[in-house]
Design a protein around this motif. Structure first.
Motif, PDB file in Angstrom:
ATOM      1  N   ARG A  38      -4.593   3.997   3.982  1.00 21.22           N
ATOM      2  CA  ARG A  38      -3.550   4.419   4.910  1.00 21.22           C
ATOM      3  C   ARG A  38      -3.386   5.931   4.854  1.00 21.22           C
ATOM      4  O   ARG A  38      -3.723   6.566   3.852  1.00 21.22           O
ATOM      5  CB  ARG A  38      -2.222   3.738   4.603  1.00 21.22           C
ATOM      6  N   VAL A  48      -5.090   1.597  -0.527  1.00 22.15           N
ATOM      7  CA  VAL A  48      -4.004   0.625  -0.548  1.00 22.15           C
ATOM      8  C   VAL A  48      -4.421  -0.635  -1.306  1.00 22.15           C
ATOM      9  O   VAL A  48      -3.757  -1.050  -2.245  1.00 22.15           O
ATOM     10  CB  VAL A  48      -3.566   0.245   0.885  1.00 22.15           C
ATOM     11  N   SER A  63       1.705   1.611  -5.852  1.00 24.70           N
ATOM     12  CA  SER A  63       2.857   1.695  -4.948  1.00 24.70           C
ATOM     13  C   SER A  63       3.054   0.444  -4.103  1.00 24.70           C
ATOM     14  O   SER A  63       4.123   0.260  -3.514  1.00 24.70           O
ATOM     15  CB  SER A  63       2.713   2.910  -4.033  1.00 24.70           C
ATOM     16  N   VAL A  64       2.039  -0.419  -4.047  1.00 24.53           N
ATOM     17  CA  VAL A  64       2.139  -1.604  -3.194  1.00 24.53           C
ATOM     18  C   VAL A  64       2.048  -2.908  -3.969  1.00 24.53           C
ATOM     19  O   VAL A  64       2.217  -3.984  -3.383  1.00 24.53           O
ATOM     20  CB  VAL A  64       1.076  -1.585  -2.073  1.00 24.53           C
ATOM     21  N   ILE A  83       1.926  -7.642   4.384  1.00 23.79           N
ATOM     22  CA  ILE A  83       2.801  -6.590   3.884  1.00 23.79           C
ATOM     23  C   ILE A  83       4.232  -7.112   3.903  1.00 23.79           C
ATOM     24  O   ILE A  83       4.770  -7.414   4.970  1.00 23.79           O
ATOM     25  CB  ILE A  83       2.709  -5.324   4.744  1.00 23.79           C
ATOM     26  N   LEU A  86       8.789  -4.200   3.292  1.00 27.29           N
ATOM     27  CA  LEU A  86       8.376  -2.883   3.777  1.00 27.29           C
ATOM     28  C   LEU A  86       9.435  -1.828   3.496  1.00 27.29           C
ATOM     29  O   LEU A  86      10.642  -2.089   3.588  1.00 27.29           O
ATOM     30  CB  LEU A  86       8.077  -2.948   5.268  1.00 27.29           C
ATOM     31  N   ASP A  90       6.217   3.362   3.589  1.00 31.77           N
ATOM     32  CA  ASP A  90       4.985   2.671   3.957  1.00 31.77           C
ATOM     33  C   ASP A  90       4.521   3.064   5.360  1.00 31.77           C
ATOM     34  O   ASP A  90       3.433   2.653   5.790  1.00 31.77           O
ATOM     35  CB  ASP A  90       5.180   1.153   3.918  1.00 31.77           C
ATOM     36  N   TYR A  94      -2.780   2.512   9.188  1.00 31.95           N
ATOM     37  CA  TYR A  94      -3.511   1.685   8.231  1.00 31.95           C
ATOM     38  C   TYR A  94      -4.928   1.453   8.764  1.00 31.95           C
ATOM     39  O   TYR A  94      -5.108   1.018   9.907  1.00 31.95           O
ATOM     40  CB  TYR A  94      -2.791   0.358   8.020  1.00 31.95           C
TER      41      TYR A  94
END
Length: 122
Positions: A38, A48, A63-64, A83, A86, A90, A94
């Protein structure tokens, strides 16, 4: 050669969910580790998530983790990114990408799609 087309982006409120899809064409899809990158405005492209050829290994950016889930369906030549939870941070374009895991982990790729915009409002 692999062609990648993303879909599923959009505008969503914080806390919401989206499911991104990436349709791949080309006979060699199943030979590639697939991933999602992303790029937020003014920032560098970042890794990601990635999934190996037979879904044996999954990788996520810190972070995800716990919010994003990558999967693939080799019969459909499709990669997904679910996802959840959110956050405004974010917000980014992407990109679906194909390439070695180490390359994807560096935000780089061998093949990449045109991207789909995800915007998260607070």
């Amino acid at each position: 050669q692999v062609q990648l087309v993303e879909s599923g982006g959009g505008l969503v409120q914080a806390g919401g969910s989206l499911r991104l899809s990436c349709a791949a064409s080309g006979r060699t899809f199943t030979t590639y580790t697939m991933g999602w990158l992303r790029q937020a405005p003014g920032k560098a492209r970042e890794f990601v998530a990635a999934i190996t050829r037979n879904s044996g290994l999954l990788y996520y950016a810190d972070s995800v983790k716990g919010r994003f889930t990558i999967s693939r369906d080799n019969a459909k030549n499709t990669v997904y990114l679910q996802i959840d939870s959110l956050k405004p941070e974010d917000t980014a374009v992407y990109y679906c990408a194909a390439g070695p895991s180490y390359q994807l982990g560096q935000g780089d790729y061998e093949y990449c799609g045109q991207g789909t915009q995800v915007t998260v409002s607070s």
